[in-house]
Design a protein around this motif. Structure first.
Motif, mmCIF file in Angstrom:
data_model
loop_
_atom_site.group_PDB
_atom_site.id
_atom_site.type_symbol
_atom_site.label_atom_id
_atom_site.label_comp_id
_atom_site.label_asym_id
_atom_site.label_seq_id
_atom_site.Cartn_x
_atom_site.Cartn_y
_atom_site.Cartn_z
ATOM 1 N N GLU A 47 -6.550 1.336 8.093
ATOM 2 C CA GLU A 47 -7.358 1.607 6.903
ATOM 3 C C GLU A 47 -6.451 2.135 5.781
ATOM 4 O O GLU A 47 -5.415 2.727 6.048
ATOM 5 C CB GLU A 47 -8.433 2.656 7.217
ATOM 6 N N TYR A 48 -6.933 1.938 4.527
ATOM 7 C CA TYR A 48 -6.138 2.399 3.382
ATOM 8 C C TYR A 48 -5.991 3.916 3.341
ATOM 9 O O TYR A 48 -5.082 4.440 2.714
ATOM 10 C CB TYR A 48 -6.779 1.932 2.068
ATOM 11 N N GLU A 49 -6.919 4.631 4.002
ATOM 12 C CA GLU A 49 -6.874 6.099 3.966
ATOM 13 C C GLU A 49 -5.990 6.669 5.074
ATOM 14 O O GLU A 49 -5.781 7.876 5.116
ATOM 15 C CB GLU A 49 -8.279 6.693 4.165
ATOM 16 N N ASP A 50 -5.536 5.824 5.977
ATOM 17 C CA ASP A 50 -4.812 6.294 7.160
ATOM 18 C C ASP A 50 -3.451 6.867 6.742
ATOM 19 O O ASP A 50 -2.528 6.128 6.374
ATOM 20 C CB ASP A 50 -4.634 5.097 8.113
ATOM 21 N N GLU A 51 -3.320 8.219 6.857
ATOM 22 C CA GLU A 51 -2.106 8.909 6.380
ATOM 23 C C GLU A 51 -0.841 8.385 7.048
ATOM 24 O O GLU A 51 0.166 8.128 6.386
ATOM 25 C CB GLU A 51 -2.217 10.418 6.650
ATOM 26 N N ALA A 52 -0.911 8.229 8.383
ATOM 27 C CA ALA A 52 0.275 7.790 9.122
ATOM 28 C C ALA A 52 0.667 6.380 8.680
ATOM 29 O O ALA A 52 1.858 6.069 8.509
ATOM 30 C CB ALA A 52 0.004 7.827 10.624
ATOM 31 N N ALA A 53 -0.338 5.530 8.436
ATOM 32 C CA ALA A 53 -0.062 4.154 8.019
ATOM 33 C C ALA A 53 0.535 4.133 6.610
ATOM 34 O O ALA A 53 1.447 3.351 6.320
ATOM 35 C CB ALA A 53 -1.341 3.330 8.073
ATOM 36 N N LEU A 54 0.024 5.002 5.742
ATOM 37 C CA LEU A 54 0.571 5.071 4.379
ATOM 38 C C LEU A 54 2.038 5.513 4.428
ATOM 39 O O LEU A 54 2.890 4.981 3.706
ATOM 40 C CB LEU A 54 -0.257 6.032 3.513
ATOM 41 N N GLU A 55 2.328 6.478 5.316
ATOM 42 C CA GLU A 55 3.722 6.926 5.453
ATOM 43 C C GLU A 55 4.599 5.798 5.980
ATOM 44 O O GLU A 55 5.724 5.610 5.510
ATOM 45 C CB GLU A 55 3.810 8.130 6.395
ATOM 46 N N THR A 65 3.026 -1.656 -4.370
ATOM 47 C CA THR A 65 2.055 -2.133 -5.337
ATOM 48 C C THR A 65 0.742 -2.361 -4.586
ATOM 49 O O THR A 65 0.660 -2.087 -3.389
ATOM 50 C CB THR A 65 2.557 -3.409 -6.051
ATOM 51 N N TYR A 66 -0.298 -2.837 -5.265
ATOM 52 C CA TYR A 66 -1.543 -3.134 -4.562
ATOM 53 C C TYR A 66 -2.145 -4.425 -5.089
ATOM 54 O O TYR A 66 -1.855 -4.866 -6.190
ATOM 55 C CB TYR A 66 -2.560 -1.996 -4.630
ATOM 56 N N GLU A 67 -2.958 -5.007 -4.249
ATOM 57 C CA GLU A 67 -3.555 -6.301 -4.599
ATOM 58 C C GLU A 67 -5.067 -6.209 -4.591
ATOM 59 O O GLU A 67 -5.750 -7.207 -4.702
ATOM 60 C CB GLU A 67 -3.059 -7.390 -3.642
ATOM 61 N N CYS A 68 -5.573 -4.998 -4.505
ATOM 62 C CA CYS A 68 -7.003 -4.776 -4.367
ATOM 63 C C CYS A 68 -7.305 -3.496 -5.115
ATOM 64 O O CYS A 68 -6.577 -2.522 -4.964
ATOM 65 C CB CYS A 68 -7.288 -4.632 -2.868
ATOM 66 N N GLU A 69 -8.357 -3.498 -5.986
ATOM 67 C CA GLU A 69 -8.536 -2.259 -6.753
ATOM 68 C C GLU A 69 -9.413 -1.254 -6.048
ATOM 69 O O GLU A 69 -9.657 -0.183 -6.583
ATOM 70 C CB GLU A 69 -9.015 -2.518 -8.182
ATOM 71 N N ASN A 70 -9.859 -1.572 -4.826
ATOM 72 C CA ASN A 70 -10.650 -0.582 -4.104
ATOM 73 C C ASN A 70 -9.803 0.335 -3.232
ATOM 74 O O ASN A 70 -10.322 1.079 -2.416
ATOM 75 C CB ASN A 70 -11.748 -1.266 -3.297
ATOM 76 N N VAL A 71 -8.487 0.295 -3.455
ATOM 77 C CA VAL A 71 -7.603 1.234 -2.770
ATOM 78 C C VAL A 71 -7.959 2.642 -3.258
ATOM 79 O O VAL A 71 -8.034 2.860 -4.470
ATOM 80 C CB VAL A 71 -6.135 0.923 -3.139
ATOM 81 N N PRO A 72 -8.196 3.594 -2.344
ATOM 82 C CA PRO A 72 -8.517 4.943 -2.819
ATOM 83 C C PRO A 72 -7.389 5.480 -3.702
ATOM 84 O O PRO A 72 -6.212 5.370 -3.358
ATOM 85 C CB PRO A 72 -8.625 5.752 -1.523
ATOM 86 N N VAL A 73 -7.779 6.041 -4.850
ATOM 87 C CA VAL A 73 -6.781 6.564 -5.788
ATOM 88 C C VAL A 73 -5.934 7.638 -5.113
ATOM 89 O O VAL A 73 -4.720 7.721 -5.339
ATOM 90 C CB VAL A 73 -7.468 7.109 -7.059
ATOM 91 N N ASP A 74 -6.554 8.440 -4.240
ATOM 92 C CA ASP A 74 -5.795 9.484 -3.535
ATOM 93 C C ASP A 74 -4.698 8.882 -2.667
ATOM 94 O O ASP A 74 -3.605 9.447 -2.568
ATOM 95 C CB ASP A 74 -6.729 10.326 -2.653
#
Ligand code: AMP
Length: 361
Positions: A47-55, A65-74
């Motif tokens: 998921e986009y909110e998954d901290e470990a995945a974001l790291e 970058t992103y290809e979808c504007e529903n990425v949480p701003v946080d």
């Protein structure tokens, strides 16, 4: 250069297809195991909110970058603490809320149709007094392709419209537009901006069906007006990458409808129809490489393949036709691919559009 992309849909797939020849290594973050971009990029399934995945994405990337504007701003802001993120998370925030978006347009001097916010059914009624009927009630957040929207033609329709939307909304006067256009531009970190020719777009049920670019009957003034609008928004946001603004043409003027802080469906024609595709230019901008020419090669059209995929043999037999399939399983209303047509002039293009349209519908 290692590019990370939040979102792995067809836009991520086409970014990947543009990045590979530039020697880029791409990693996408997308919760769907069968994400279309996985064919051309490393894929973190989360998921986009998954901290470990974001790291993990930040570690795998020099730039995100992103290809979808529903990425949480946080999520975008948290990524930006460890890796450069383009376009800026503020652009994401502006595009996620129709009220903030309208305000951003007005700040940039872009005229918009009458609108008013509404938090409940009564406020929709109040808003209608200001904007008039017919009007469109649109959810402020997470609406796209006509979802989370309801038309109101009379006060009797307020209650059903509110039931359909049922969350903070804006009420917009229905604009009696002559046609829908979009302007796409790419901005480099230093402020250089290159715009593509205006695109004429046709929607049905809120979904883009067909684009033609350069849009017919566009004066030098209209193109300049659109470019001015895009520049103001892009400069205000210190934008880097491809930005798209959807516009209504009314009596020779332009009203802002919405913007997308990413490559855009109405720019898919640029793959074959422009000197440099929107995907390549987006990657060039975010990676700090020189921007490519946005000049058209002839005229081009794009037809979306929605819900079903026509026979490839028949599509590819049309002169100037190119087929792009996204590798998605068919579902009603789902964008499964698109066909691009290129031609030397609008007459030839129109004949080819009709041939492909007969196969698509
Ligand atoms: P949107 O999600 O805002 O892009 O809306 C999807 C489509 O609905 C647009 O491309 C238009 O065809 C139509 N639409 C949206 N808002 C309006 C409006 N205020 N007036 C007329 N048509 C609209």
């Amino acid at each position: 250069v290692r590019i990370g992309i939040v979102g792995g849909g067809q836009l991520g797939r086409m970014l990947g297809l543009a990045g590979v020849p530039l020697g880029m290594r791409l990693t996408v973050l997308d919760p769907a195991p069968d994400a279309p971009a996985a064919a051309v990029a490393d894929h973190i399934v989360a998921e986009y909110e998954d901290e470990a995945a974001l790291e993990e994405l930040a570690r795998a990337s020099d730039i995100v970058t992103y290809e979808c504007e529903n990425v949480p701003v946080d999520a975008a802001r948290s990524l930006a603490r460890s890796v450069p993120v383009h376009p800026p998370p503020n652009a994401l925030a502006a595009s996620q809320d129709r009220l903030v978006e309208k305000a951003a347009f007005e700040r940039a001097g872009i005229p918009v149709g009458a609108y008013a916010p509404a938090e409940n059914e009564d406020e929709v009624r109040g808003a209608l007094e200001r904007v008039g009927v017919p009007a469109v009630v649109k959810a402020r957040r997470f609406g796209y392709d006509g979802k989370g929207q309801a038309m109101v033609r009379s006060v009797e329709e307020v209650a059903p419209a509110w039931r359909a939307v049922a969350r903070p909304a804006i009420v917009e006067a229905r604009v009696p537009f002559d046609r829908e256009l979009s302007i796409l531009g790419v901005r480099a970190a230093g402020g250089e901006l290159r715009c593509y020719p205006l695109v004429e777009n046709r929607h049905r049920d809120g979904i883009l069906r067909r684009s033609v670019s350069p849009a017919p009957r566009v004066t030098v003034d209209l193109q300049a007006q659109a470019e001015r609008h895009l520049r103001r928004v892009a400069d205000d946001l210190e934008y880097v990458g491809v930005l798209a603004i959807e516009l209504f043409e009314v009596d020779g003027g332009l009203l802002g409808n919405e913007m997308a802080p990413r490559v855009h469906n109405s720019g898919h024609w640029t793959i074959e129809g422009s000197q440099t595709s929107q995907f390549e230019n987006h990657l060039r901008a975010v990676a700090g490489l020189p921007l490519g020419s946005t000049a058209p090669r002839g005229v081009a059209a794009m037809l979306n393949l929605i819900g079903t995929v026509p026979d490839a043999d028949q599509i590819l037999a049309v002169p100037g036709a190119h087929l792009h399939l996204y590798g998605k399983s068919p579902r009603r209303g789902r964008k499964l691919g698109h066909v691009t047509l290129v031609a030397d002039d609008h007459g030839d293009l129109q004949a080819r559009i009709e041939r492909v349209a007969a196969l698509v519908h």
